[in-house]
Design an enzyme around this catalytic site. Structure first.
Site, PDB file in Angstrom:
ATOM      1  N   ASN A 176     -65.305   4.715  61.332  1.00  0.00           N
ATOM      2  CA  ASN A 176     -64.663   3.521  60.755  1.00  0.00           C
ATOM      3  C   ASN A 176     -63.378   3.094  61.469  1.00  0.00           C
ATOM      4  O   ASN A 176     -63.063   1.917  61.526  1.00  0.00           O
ATOM      5  CB  ASN A 176     -64.432   3.697  59.249  1.00  0.00           C
ATOM      6  CG  ASN A 176     -63.623   4.912  58.916  1.00  0.00           C
ATOM      7  OD1 ASN A 176     -63.536   5.857  59.700  1.00  0.00           O
ATOM      8  ND2 ASN A 176     -63.003   4.909  57.755  1.00  0.00           N
ATOM      9  N   GLU A 196     -60.024  15.661  56.482  1.00  0.00           N
ATOM     10  CA  GLU A 196     -59.666  14.338  55.947  1.00  0.00           C
ATOM     11  C   GLU A 196     -60.963  13.697  55.480  1.00  0.00           C
ATOM     12  O   GLU A 196     -61.785  13.285  56.292  1.00  0.00           O
ATOM     13  CB  GLU A 196     -59.003  13.488  57.039  1.00  0.00           C
ATOM     14  CG  GLU A 196     -57.679  14.033  57.531  1.00  0.00           C
ATOM     15  CD  GLU A 196     -56.533  13.760  56.578  1.00  0.00           C
ATOM     16  OE1 GLU A 196     -56.765  13.188  55.489  1.00  0.00           O
ATOM     17  OE2 GLU A 196     -55.409  14.138  56.909  1.00  0.00           O
ATOM     18  N   CYS A 241     -61.595   5.221  54.250  1.00  0.00           N
ATOM     19  CA  CYS A 241     -61.587   6.411  53.403  1.00  0.00           C
ATOM     20  C   CYS A 241     -60.743   6.159  52.171  1.00  0.00           C
ATOM     21  O   CYS A 241     -61.063   6.597  51.089  1.00  0.00           O
ATOM     22  CB  CYS A 241     -61.020   7.591  54.172  1.00  0.00           C
ATOM     23  SG  CYS A 241     -59.423   7.225  54.901  1.00  0.00           S
ATOM     24  N   GLU A 294     -52.658  14.920  58.273  1.00  0.00           N
ATOM     25  CA  GLU A 294     -52.384  14.456  59.631  1.00  0.00           C
ATOM     26  C   GLU A 294     -51.108  13.623  59.570  1.00  0.00           C
ATOM     27  O   GLU A 294     -50.653  13.254  58.500  1.00  0.00           O
ATOM     28  CB  GLU A 294     -53.548  13.599  60.167  1.00  0.00           C
ATOM     29  CG  GLU A 294     -54.874  14.339  60.307  1.00  0.00           C
ATOM     30  CD  GLU A 294     -54.901  15.372  61.421  1.00  0.00           C
ATOM     31  OE1 GLU A 294     -53.890  15.527  62.138  1.00  0.00           O
ATOM     32  OE2 GLU A 294     -55.940  16.047  61.565  1.00  0.00           O
TER      33      GLU A 294
HETATM   34  P1  NAD Z   1     -69.796  11.778  58.454  1.00  0.00           P
HETATM   35  O1  NAD Z   1     -69.299  12.921  57.659  1.00  0.00           O
HETATM   36  O2  NAD Z   1     -71.227  11.431  58.366  1.00  0.00           O
HETATM   37  O3  NAD Z   1     -69.511  12.023  60.000  1.00  0.00           O
HETATM   38  C1  NAD Z   1     -68.209  12.287  60.498  1.00  0.00           C
HETATM   39  C2  NAD Z   1     -68.349  13.007  61.830  1.00  0.00           C
HETATM   40  O4  NAD Z   1     -68.942  14.280  61.606  1.00  0.00           O
HETATM   41  C3  NAD Z   1     -69.235  12.305  62.848  1.00  0.00           C
HETATM   42  O5  NAD Z   1     -68.699  12.496  64.139  1.00  0.00           O
HETATM   43  C4  NAD Z   1     -70.552  13.039  62.678  1.00  0.00           C
HETATM   44  O6  NAD Z   1     -71.359  12.969  63.853  1.00  0.00           O
HETATM   45  C5  NAD Z   1     -70.063  14.450  62.438  1.00  0.00           C
HETATM   46  N1  NAD Z   1     -71.009  15.331  61.731  1.00  0.00           N
HETATM   47  C6  NAD Z   1     -72.018  14.992  60.893  1.00  0.00           C
HETATM   48  N2  NAD Z   1     -72.637  16.099  60.450  1.00  0.00           N
HETATM   49  C7  NAD Z   1     -72.002  17.159  60.994  1.00  0.00           C
HETATM   50  C8  NAD Z   1     -72.158  18.569  60.895  1.00  0.00           C
HETATM   51  N3  NAD Z   1     -73.115  19.128  60.146  1.00  0.00           N
HETATM   52  N4  NAD Z   1     -71.312  19.359  61.588  1.00  0.00           N
HETATM   53  C9  NAD Z   1     -70.325  18.827  62.340  1.00  0.00           C
HETATM   54  N5  NAD Z   1     -70.122  17.501  62.477  1.00  0.00           N
HETATM   55  C10 NAD Z   1     -70.952  16.675  61.805  1.00  0.00           C
HETATM   56  O7  NAD Z   1     -68.846  10.554  58.079  1.00  0.00           O
HETATM   57  P2  NAD Z   1     -68.932   9.051  58.615  1.00  0.00           P
HETATM   58  O8  NAD Z   1     -70.103   8.410  57.963  1.00  0.00           O
HETATM   59  O9  NAD Z   1     -68.808   9.010  60.101  1.00  0.00           O
HETATM   60  O10 NAD Z   1     -67.559   8.461  58.034  1.00  0.00           O
HETATM   61  C11 NAD Z   1     -67.444   8.026  56.740  1.00  0.00           C
HETATM   62  C12 NAD Z   1     -66.778   9.070  55.873  1.00  0.00           C
HETATM   63  O11 NAD Z   1     -65.553   9.490  56.460  1.00  0.00           O
HETATM   64  C13 NAD Z   1     -66.414   8.546  54.508  1.00  0.00           C
HETATM   65  O12 NAD Z   1     -66.716   9.525  53.539  1.00  0.00           O
HETATM   66  C14 NAD Z   1     -64.908   8.354  54.597  1.00  0.00           C
HETATM   67  O13 NAD Z   1     -64.230   8.381  53.384  1.00  0.00           O
HETATM   68  C15 NAD Z   1     -64.512   9.476  55.479  1.00  0.00           C
HETATM   69  N6  NAD Z   1     -63.217   9.205  56.114  1.00  0.00           N
HETATM   70  C16 NAD Z   1     -62.105   9.917  55.719  1.00  0.00           C
HETATM   71  C17 NAD Z   1     -60.855   9.625  56.281  1.00  0.00           C
HETATM   72  C18 NAD Z   1     -59.587  10.341  55.863  1.00  0.00           C
HETATM   73  O14 NAD Z   1     -58.611  10.281  56.598  1.00  0.00           O
HETATM   74  N7  NAD Z   1     -59.552  11.008  54.718  1.00  0.00           N
HETATM   75  C19 NAD Z   1     -60.761   8.627  57.255  1.00  0.00           C
HETATM   76  C20 NAD Z   1     -61.915   7.937  57.614  1.00  0.00           C
HETATM   77  C21 NAD Z   1     -63.146   8.249  57.045  1.00  0.00           C
END
Ligand code: NAD
Length: 494
Positions: A158, A256, A290, A468
């Site tokens: 995102n 995060e 997020c 962070e």
């Molecule tokens: P996601 O969890 O699907 O993926 C995040 C990252 O993890 C990607 O690079 C993905 O390829 C990797 N990944 C997926 N499965 C994995 C595994 N089993 N082991 C290791 N890595 C793996 O999330 P997304 O769809 O890319 O992003 C959306 C989510 O991120 C939402 O839930 C959002 O709230 C959260 N988010 C949190 C913050 C924060 O700062 N708290 C910021 C932005 C997004």
């Protein structure tokens, strides 16, 4: 760096200072979410590439002098990287928009934030220090902060560059060697910044980028024996899985994760300002934040007035490709994400929510090829409903009313998440007492979600672990060692 043909839109893996096609030579087309047409090709890593990236990082950590050098040298390199990025700010912003869908205005803000983060963190690189501790006897005791070694960073789609660099920058400042895995949907700006590392004075192998599927490549990086810490930004589900793997090896993690953040509007709030703030907090980045303020609770006395303002602002929001002038909301990142959001809107209807604005795909035929979801407001969705409880990650606001302050705080805290909350009131006592009672890592008063490189960013409950940004973030990428020295001298009284 020996770059692959950047002009032709081909992006490789960056391992040991070289950009390369990867072990199997597999590539994937990267789609523009406004059209779903591929505009670039990116190399896809396999487990062997992940292993090689960890090996390269480990070798660079041991041999390049990056960790042993004066922190001022790392500061200079980070500042150079900031300058190189700033000079290319427009190109990076366009790349982010084309890859992720956000408006160019939003992408420019993101890239500016990365520049500012690099500058801020550079200022901390030569201030990583220990302390001396008075101990009994003829002894001298001190602590030092050492880098961890190879740190793994896994980023979501995102805010592709911003969220990658907000953990990579402090890890580099502390002297670590980094392996970054961007989200498979949005890997381009992470690769583009790694291309600048050598010219910035970052030794080859200190910043590696491997693109590939999370389940295979992300896990391979975390499980690699050279991994010394994991910074993960993404969903709570994957974050918990990473925490489990890391726990098995006692690896430090920064998580995060997701949110379902409340926004509370009290009867004395400036409703026009609140409306603009609420809209930014849920329609900004097409709601893919997020900390999207996705649950509105408004005092019953101003409920109708606020809902009417929200309906107007939602309906007036101009949708379109992020590169087009005047566009206020771009497409969501993928067809899958669009389908997921639409499914939640359907569920909200079935679960008793009343759609006040939006409620589906954009009907404008010019937007048919892209992933355009209307800014949506759903009223009176029960808190227990799926759409009222789960993170939608799209431009969908669920709105209910409250009767008094206790009721407002109860609604706000009635969630498994705890990332962010916002309060709209002109009364200082209400603002501060409510802020104290909110179970959220970040609270804003009369502000939409807003953050700065110097303010900590982190969540409570299922929203994360650690933080962070801010003055103390570099410490998370160090370990503390205590050294006691026996001076062997006879005890003295003075
Ligand atoms: P996601 O969890 O699907 O993926 C995040 C990252 O993890 C990607 O690079 C993905 O390829 C990797 N990944 C997926 N499965 C994995 C595994 N089993 N082991 C290791 N890595 C793996 O999330 P997304 O769809 O890319 O992003 C959306 C989510 O991120 C939402 O839930 C959002 O709230 C959260 N988010 C949190 C913050 C924060 O700062 N708290 C910021 C932005 C997004």
């Amino acid at each position: 760096m020996a770059a692959m043909a950047a002009a032709s839109g081909t992006y490789g893996l960056v391992i040991g200072g070289r950009e390369e096609p990867g072990n199997r030579g597999e590539t994937r087309g990267v789609l523009n979410p406004a059209t779903n047409v591929p505009f670039a090709q990116v190399a896809v890593a396999d487990a062997d590439d992940a292993r090689r990236a960890m090996e390269a990082a480990d070798a660079a950590f041991r041999q390049s002098g990056w960790a042993a050098d004066d922190g001022a040298r790392r500061a200079k390199a980070l500042l150079s990287l900031a300058r190189l990025l700033e000079e290319r700010e427009e190109a990076f912003a366009r790349l982010e928009t084309e890859n992720m869908g956000k408006t160019l205005r939003e992408a420019r803000v993101d890239i500016g934030f990365v520049v500012r983060t690099l500058e801020y963190i550079a200022g901390l690189a030569d201030k990583i220090q220990g302390e001396t501790i008075p101990v009994p006897g003829s002894r001298f005791d001190y602590t030092v902060r050492e880098p961890l070694g190879v740190t793994v960073h896994i980023a979501p789609w995102n805010y592709p560059l911003l969220l990658a660099m907000r953990s990579v920058a402090p890890a580099l400042a502390a002297g670590n060697a980094v392996v970054l895995k961007p989200a498979s949907l949005t890997p381009l700006t992470a690769i583009a910044i790694a291309r600048l590392a050598h010219d910035a004075g970052i030794p080859d192998g200190i910043l590696n980028v491997v693109n590939g599927p999370g389940g295979a490549i992300g896990e391979a990086l975390v499980r690699d024996p050279r991994c010394r810490s994991v910074s993960f930004t993404g969903s709570s589900e994957v974050g918990l899985r990473i925490a489990e793997i890391a726990a098995g090896r006692l690896l430090p993690v920064t998580l995060e994760l997701g949110g379902k953040s409340p926004v509370l509007v009290f009867p004395d709030a400036d409703l026009d300002r609140a409306t603009r703030g609420i809209a930014l907090g849920i329609f900004g980045n097409a709601g893919q934040m997020c900390w999207a303020a996705s649950r509105l609770a408004v005092h019953e006395s101003v409920r109708d007035a606020l809902f009417e303002r929200l309906r107007k602002i939602a309906e007036a929001t101009k949708l379109g490709p992020g590169t087009e002038d005047g566009v206020e909301m771009g497409p969501v990142v993928s067809r899958d994400q669009e389908a997921r959001i639409l499914e939640y809107i359907d569920a909200a209807r079935q679960e008793g929510g009343k759609v006040v604005a939006g409620g589906g795909r954009a009907s404008d035929p010019r937007l048919a090829a892209g992933n355009f979801v209307l800014p949506t407001v759903v009223a009176d969705l029960p808190a227990s409903s799926r759409a009222g409880r789960e993170e939608i990650f799209g431009p969908v606001l669920s709105a209910v009313s409250f009767t008094d302050t206790d009721d407002a705080v109860r609604i706000a805290n009635d969630t498994t998440y705890g990332l962010f909350a916002s309060v709209w009131t002109r009364d200082l006592a209400t603002a501060l007492t409510v802020a104290r009672r909110l179970e959220a890592g970040m609270v804003s008063v009369n502000e939409p979600p807003i953050t700065f490189p110097q303010t900590p960013f982190g969540g409570f409950k299922q929203s994360g672990l650690g933080f962070e940004q801010g003055l103390h973030v570099v410490e998370s990428y160090t370990r503390r060692k205590n050294v006691v020295v026996n001076l062997g001298a006879p005890k003295r009284r003075t």
